[in-house]
Motif scaffolding. Sequence first.
Motif: not given
Length: 294
Positions: A175-183, A235-246
């Motif tokens: 609740e105190t973490n704010f992803p960047k717009i690109i994320q 590696g850029y092709l898996v960026t969105a998949d890796l971001l699922q940690y959010i």
Amino acid sequence: MSLHLNKSYLLLLSTCVAAIAVFLNYPPPPLSDTLKKWKQSGKMFNFQNNNIFYHDYGNENNEDVLVCIHGFPTSSFDFIKILPDLQNIFGRVIVADMLGFGFSDKPKVHNYTVFEQADIITYLLKSLSINKVNILAHDLGDTIAQEILARFEDGEKDRILLQSVTLLNGGILPETNFPKIIQKLLLNKYLSPVLMRLTNYVIFKQSFSDVFGENTKPSEEELADFWSANIWNDGYLVTADLLQYINQRHANRDRWVHVLQNTTVPCTVCTQRVRVIITACFSIYTKVSLIIFN
């Protein structure tokens, strides 16, 4: 006729996007001498048919072991400057590229989870006959460390004994973490396939530099190294998949925050003074020690 035109328009748009993506990302930048040496001096181990890159520094008989867990979107190369100092404090230091990062494999069709990354760290330590460890983590690494900590407190049979945990800046409290717009945009399943292919060094450089303090900005050479490791093996092709940690942080908030409220392991969080509000909120929720720096 209208349907035919729509299909033609979509085909043309897709072709343009693909052409721009190739222009922006091909050829990939060559590895610097520093990054080449880093890669050549590392080792690989296999985890469920995926190769994981790591370094093991120090005396293998030393029981004072530190494992460093990096953040998003970089790799274990993050720690290269402080490794000598860490070795002076600990007898043995382990750093690894998480699956999908750095020089580890980056499977394109894969469900990347914090739980799997925790499995990888645990498997690596067990394979090196390490059963007792200290953890230094950052960003995504914080969340991986929280899961490892939760397993320790749960008393799991194959748990790693934890001597201490140190967490650097990261979304420890969702609740105190704010992803960047690109994320946020990359988390959109409709936009991410296009945005991943349009990623380039200029965008990366601006976005990544913004997370550093005014006096700690990486040099142009360092930014180029971070970028080279990031897009290694597409590696850029898996960026969105890796971001699922959010999303996983929110889904598993109770487990990962609860363990910080009740852990028996000495834990320290290091955060920036500019995050004083987040720090105050954190101190209410947990009993973990805090270190605030400029």
